[in-house]
Scaffold this motif. Structure first.
Motif, PDB file in Angstrom:
ATOM      1  N   THR A  29       6.170  -8.371   8.887  1.00  0.00           N
ATOM      2  CA  THR A  29       5.519  -7.563   7.849  1.00  0.00           C
ATOM      3  C   THR A  29       4.922  -6.286   8.424  1.00  0.00           C
ATOM      4  N   ALA A  30       5.228  -5.186   7.779  1.00  0.00           N
ATOM      5  CA  ALA A  30       4.706  -3.881   8.160  1.00  0.00           C
ATOM      6  C   ALA A  30       3.873  -3.314   7.023  1.00  0.00           C
ATOM      7  N   VAL A  31       2.877  -2.519   7.374  1.00  0.00           N
ATOM      8  CA  VAL A  31       2.047  -1.835   6.389  1.00  0.00           C
ATOM      9  C   VAL A  31       2.102  -0.336   6.678  1.00  0.00           C
ATOM     10  N   THR A  91      11.212  -6.306  -1.804  1.00  0.00           N
ATOM     11  CA  THR A  91      10.440  -7.508  -2.129  1.00  0.00           C
ATOM     12  C   THR A  91       8.965  -7.363  -1.743  1.00  0.00           C
ATOM     13  N   GLY A  92       8.546  -6.167  -1.404  1.00  0.00           N
ATOM     14  CA  GLY A  92       7.199  -5.974  -0.888  1.00  0.00           C
ATOM     15  C   GLY A  92       6.143  -5.744  -1.950  1.00  0.00           C
ATOM     16  N   ASP A  93       4.926  -5.469  -1.460  1.00  0.00           N
ATOM     17  CA  ASP A  93       3.780  -5.161  -2.303  1.00  0.00           C
ATOM     18  C   ASP A  93       3.451  -3.674  -2.167  1.00  0.00           C
ATOM     19  N   VAL A  94       2.886  -3.120  -3.233  1.00  0.00           N
ATOM     20  CA  VAL A  94       2.455  -1.728  -3.208  1.00  0.00           C
ATOM     21  C   VAL A  94       1.057  -1.641  -3.804  1.00  0.00           C
ATOM     22  N   HIS A  95       0.180  -0.943  -3.103  1.00  0.00           N
ATOM     23  CA  HIS A  95      -1.139  -0.577  -3.617  1.00  0.00           C
ATOM     24  C   HIS A  95      -1.184   0.946  -3.700  1.00  0.00           C
ATOM     25  N   ALA A  96      -1.896   1.473  -4.682  1.00  0.00           N
ATOM     26  CA  ALA A  96      -1.894   2.929  -4.860  1.00  0.00           C
ATOM     27  C   ALA A  96      -3.094   3.386  -5.667  1.00  0.00           C
ATOM     28  N   GLU A 107      -7.147  10.269   2.660  1.00  0.00           N
ATOM     29  CA  GLU A 107      -7.263   9.142   1.739  1.00  0.00           C
ATOM     30  C   GLU A 107      -5.867   8.657   1.344  1.00  0.00           C
ATOM     31  N   PRO A 108      -5.517   7.417   1.670  1.00  0.00           N
ATOM     32  CA  PRO A 108      -4.178   6.939   1.290  1.00  0.00           C
ATOM     33  C   PRO A 108      -4.052   6.836  -0.225  1.00  0.00           C
ATOM     34  N   ILE A 109      -2.953   7.362  -0.749  1.00  0.00           N
ATOM     35  CA  ILE A 109      -2.730   7.232  -2.193  1.00  0.00           C
ATOM     36  C   ILE A 109      -1.600   6.251  -2.490  1.00  0.00           C
ATOM     37  N   LEU A 110      -0.956   5.736  -1.432  1.00  0.00           N
ATOM     38  CA  LEU A 110       0.113   4.754  -1.599  1.00  0.00           C
ATOM     39  C   LEU A 110       0.174   3.898  -0.342  1.00  0.00           C
ATOM     40  N   ARG A 111       0.237   2.569  -0.522  1.00  0.00           N
ATOM     41  CA  ARG A 111       0.399   1.658   0.609  1.00  0.00           C
ATOM     42  C   ARG A 111       1.537   0.687   0.328  1.00  0.00           C
ATOM     43  N   VAL A 112       2.450   0.579   1.260  1.00  0.00           N
ATOM     44  CA  VAL A 112       3.595  -0.316   1.142  1.00  0.00           C
ATOM     45  C   VAL A 112       3.448  -1.432   2.168  1.00  0.00           C
ATOM     46  N   THR A 113       3.516  -2.676   1.719  1.00  0.00           N
ATOM     47  CA  THR A 113       3.462  -3.846   2.592  1.00  0.00           C
ATOM     48  C   THR A 113       4.739  -4.635   2.367  1.00  0.00           C
ATOM     49  N   ALA A 114       5.591  -4.696   3.392  1.00  0.00           N
ATOM     50  CA  ALA A 114       6.919  -5.297   3.222  1.00  0.00           C
ATOM     51  C   ALA A 114       7.505  -5.601   4.592  1.00  0.00           C
ATOM     52  N   PRO A 115       8.573  -6.415   4.651  1.00  0.00           N
ATOM     53  CA  PRO A 115       9.281  -6.572   5.920  1.00  0.00           C
ATOM     54  C   PRO A 115       9.649  -5.196   6.482  1.00  0.00           C
ATOM     55  N   MET A 116       9.529  -5.043   7.800  1.00  0.00           N
ATOM     56  CA  MET A 116       9.691  -3.733   8.413  1.00  0.00           C
ATOM     57  C   MET A 116      10.941  -2.969   7.963  1.00  0.00           C
ATOM     58  N   PRO A 117      12.129  -3.588   7.931  1.00  0.00           N
ATOM     59  CA  PRO A 117      13.299  -2.795   7.515  1.00  0.00           C
ATOM     60  C   PRO A 117      13.167  -2.226   6.107  1.00  0.00           C
ATOM     61  N   ILE A 382      -8.085   2.379  -4.894  1.00  0.00           N
ATOM     62  CA  ILE A 382      -6.720   1.912  -4.624  1.00  0.00           C
ATOM     63  C   ILE A 382      -6.525   0.543  -5.257  1.00  0.00           C
ATOM     64  N   GLU A 383      -5.457   0.410  -6.061  1.00  0.00           N
ATOM     65  CA  GLU A 383      -5.216  -0.794  -6.847  1.00  0.00           C
ATOM     66  C   GLU A 383      -3.839  -1.378  -6.541  1.00  0.00           C
ATOM     67  N   PRO A 384      -3.659  -2.695  -6.745  1.00  0.00           N
ATOM     68  CA  PRO A 384      -2.306  -3.265  -6.619  1.00  0.00           C
ATOM     69  C   PRO A 384      -1.429  -2.797  -7.780  1.00  0.00           C
ATOM     70  N   VAL A 385      -0.219  -2.334  -7.478  1.00  0.00           N
ATOM     71  CA  VAL A 385       0.695  -1.889  -8.535  1.00  0.00           C
ATOM     72  C   VAL A 385       2.048  -2.601  -8.475  1.00  0.00           C
ATOM     73  N   MET A 386       2.383  -3.228  -7.330  1.00  0.00           N
ATOM     74  CA  MET A 386       3.596  -4.030  -7.221  1.00  0.00           C
ATOM     75  C   MET A 386       3.295  -5.264  -6.383  1.00  0.00           C
ATOM     76  N   LYS A 387       3.877  -6.385  -6.776  1.00  0.00           N
ATOM     77  CA  LYS A 387       3.751  -7.641  -6.044  1.00  0.00           C
ATOM     78  C   LYS A 387       5.129  -8.277  -5.937  1.00  0.00           C
ATOM     79  N   ASP A 388       5.532  -8.568  -4.714  1.00  0.00           N
ATOM     80  CA  ASP A 388       6.847  -9.189  -4.476  1.00  0.00           C
ATOM     81  C   ASP A 388       7.979  -8.391  -5.108  1.00  0.00           C
ATOM     82  N   GLY A 389       7.852  -7.083  -5.054  1.00  0.00           N
ATOM     83  CA  GLY A 389       8.918  -6.216  -5.529  1.00  0.00           C
ATOM     84  C   GLY A 389       8.935  -5.941  -7.012  1.00  0.00           C
ATOM     85  N   ARG A 390       7.954  -6.453  -7.736  1.00  0.00           N
ATOM     86  CA  ARG A 390       7.915  -6.234  -9.185  1.00  0.00           C
ATOM     87  C   ARG A 390       6.591  -5.586  -9.583  1.00  0.00           C
TER      88      ARG A 390
END
Length: 452
Positions: A29-31, A91-96, A107-117, A382-390
């Motif tokens: 997992t990469a952020v 399939t990752g998560d996104v906060h924004a 200030e981060p306006i987008l964060r992606v948490t997902a497998p590195m590739p 910053i809020e969650p906007v995607m979970k498990d790719g959805r």
């Protein structure tokens, strides 16, 4: 291949890295976080935009058989990678930060948490989407603040740097408060109101300017606006006055006249007088042609009776600041905080949050940037906007995004609202974030020493 949705709309080095990650089993997992390192000159704040298109991109990212076949023919990548890409799904998560929020440097306006590739593959297009709309929204916000109470319309498609840029500039400027756009596809795609008058070529096509006005009025009687600066502006205004009674018998009302050149301050004053004396006090004056926030402010400070402005080139190219010093950087991998330490480009590690404090009158008082786990007083942005790719929850309406943007602009300090040169805003770095950065530096120094 649709060039705007193809996953090949990326940099070669993304696939190069993914091949290497797979070869060496680096798929944990990469952020990554997207942020602006520093504000451009004459930008005291920025505005987040483009998130909806970013989410749509991530949800629908697919490699078609034709794209996989093309990659295979290049002979750059092995079958294992091609097989991975053929079944790729994010399939990752996104906060924004929600669209329409005002934000500041680092200030981060987008964060992606997902497998590195996965997190690596989406870098280029996410930057492309979010950078441009945030850039244009910030420019549009400045224009809005320069012309309080005035009608502002996007006229910039023809000078935009490509079709998508023109369309997304219409969306970003509407978020920031513009009344609408001249770009018809923006109405189809987003429901943004469209505005349109006529070109000088229409006037020139007739031997008589008055005949041109009347023909256009009969064909397009709704919200009639007549362009009056093709030849002699003041004479054209008098022709409009002379034409008005005849049009009135047909039930056609002249709503506005448009000025597109010349000394807009003096011309608008003389035209206003001609219209008022001729019984057209209700007709408004709309101006366009080479406008930016500085010129608009100058026009209004001089008391020019102009009711609305069409802004083109300076808006859709953000002419005075055509790019942001932004980045999408790795902040954590395999459970460990990471940090870039290049001179002038160092990053703050870890998953972060921004807390915003307000004065008693509701104005913004300052932000605190810290780790997500290190809570501070204030509103978390910053809020969650995607979970498990959805997507998480329903998409906000464009009207709700506009309302958020207007609210944030109202809550700026007066120096920022007045676009005062050098106006600043405090973003405090929390102790927990500074400590983590030191810990990462110490860990990396020890690792470097151990490998000497």
């Amino acid at each position: 291949m649709n060039p705007l949705t193809s996953p090949l709309l990326t940099d070669l080095y993304q696939l190069n890295m993914i091949q290497a990650y797979l070869d060496h089993g680096e798929t944990k997992t990469a952020v990554f976080e997207f942020f602006v390192r520093k504000l451009p000159p004459r930008r005291g704040f920025l505005m987040a935009a483009g998130l909806e298109q970013a989410i749509d991109y991530l949800e629908n990212l697919r490699f078609s058989p034709e794209e996989i076949e093309w990659l295979s023919r290049t002979r750059r990548f092995d079958k294992a990678l091609l097989d991975q890409l053929a079944s790729f799904r994010f399939t990752g998560d996104v906060h924004a930060m929600p669209e329409g929020r005002v934000f500041f440097a680092n200030e981060p306006i987008l964060r992606v948490t997902a497998p590195m590739p996965q997190a690596q593959l989406v870098e280029t297009r996410l930057i492309n989407i979010v950078h441009f709309q945030s850039l244009i929204a910030a420019k549009a916000a400045r224009l809005m603040l320069s012309a309080p109470g005035k009608l502002l319309v996007d006229f910039g498609l023809r000078r935009a740097h490509g079709a998508e840029a023109g369309l997304m500039a219409a969306r970003a400027s509407y978020i920031a408060g513009f009344a609408g756009t001249a770009t018809m596809l923006a109405e189809v795609q987003f429901g943004i109101p469209t505005f349109g008058t006529m070109a000088h070529s229409f006037i020139e096509a007739f031997d008589s300017e008055s005949a041109a006005f009347e023909c256009f009025a009969r064909s397009r009687p709704e919200n009639l606006t007549l362009l009056i600066d093709t030849y002699d502006t003041e004479l054209a205004a008098r022709k409009v006055v002379a034409l008005a009674p005849r049009l009135a018998t047909l039930g056609i009302k002249i709503r506005a006249v448009r000025l597109d050149s010349g000394d807009l301050i003096s011309l608008s004053k003389s035209v206003r007088g001609i219209l008022d004396d001729g019984g057209l006090a209700d007709a408004t004056i709309f101006a366009s042609g080479g406008l930016d926030e500085d010129y608009i402010a100058e026009i209004l400070q001089a008391g020019a009776p102009i009711d609305g402005f069409g802004v083109g080139t300076s808006l859709t190219t953000s002419a005075d600041a055509p790019a942001l010093d932004c980045a999408y950087k790795l902040q954590e991998y395999a459970g460990l905080a990471r940090r870039k330490h290049s001179a002038g480009k160092a990053t703050w590690p870890g998953r972060k949050q921004v807390w915003r404090r307000y004065e008693a009158d509701g104005r913004m008082a300052g932000d605190v940037l810290s780790l997500e786990s290190d809570a501070h007083p204030g509103e978390p942005l910053i809020e969650p906007v995607m979970k498990d790719g959805r997507r998480v929850g329903p998409a906000p309406t464009l009207a709700a995004i506009r309302e958020r943007a207007a609210h944030d602009l109202e809550r700026l300090s007066e120096p920022l609202r007045k676009l005062e040169p050098g106006a600043s805003y405090t973003v405090e770095l929390a102790d927990a974030l500074v400590r983590l950065a030191a810990e990462v530096d110490n860990r990396m120094a020890q690792s470097k020493s151990a490998h000497l």
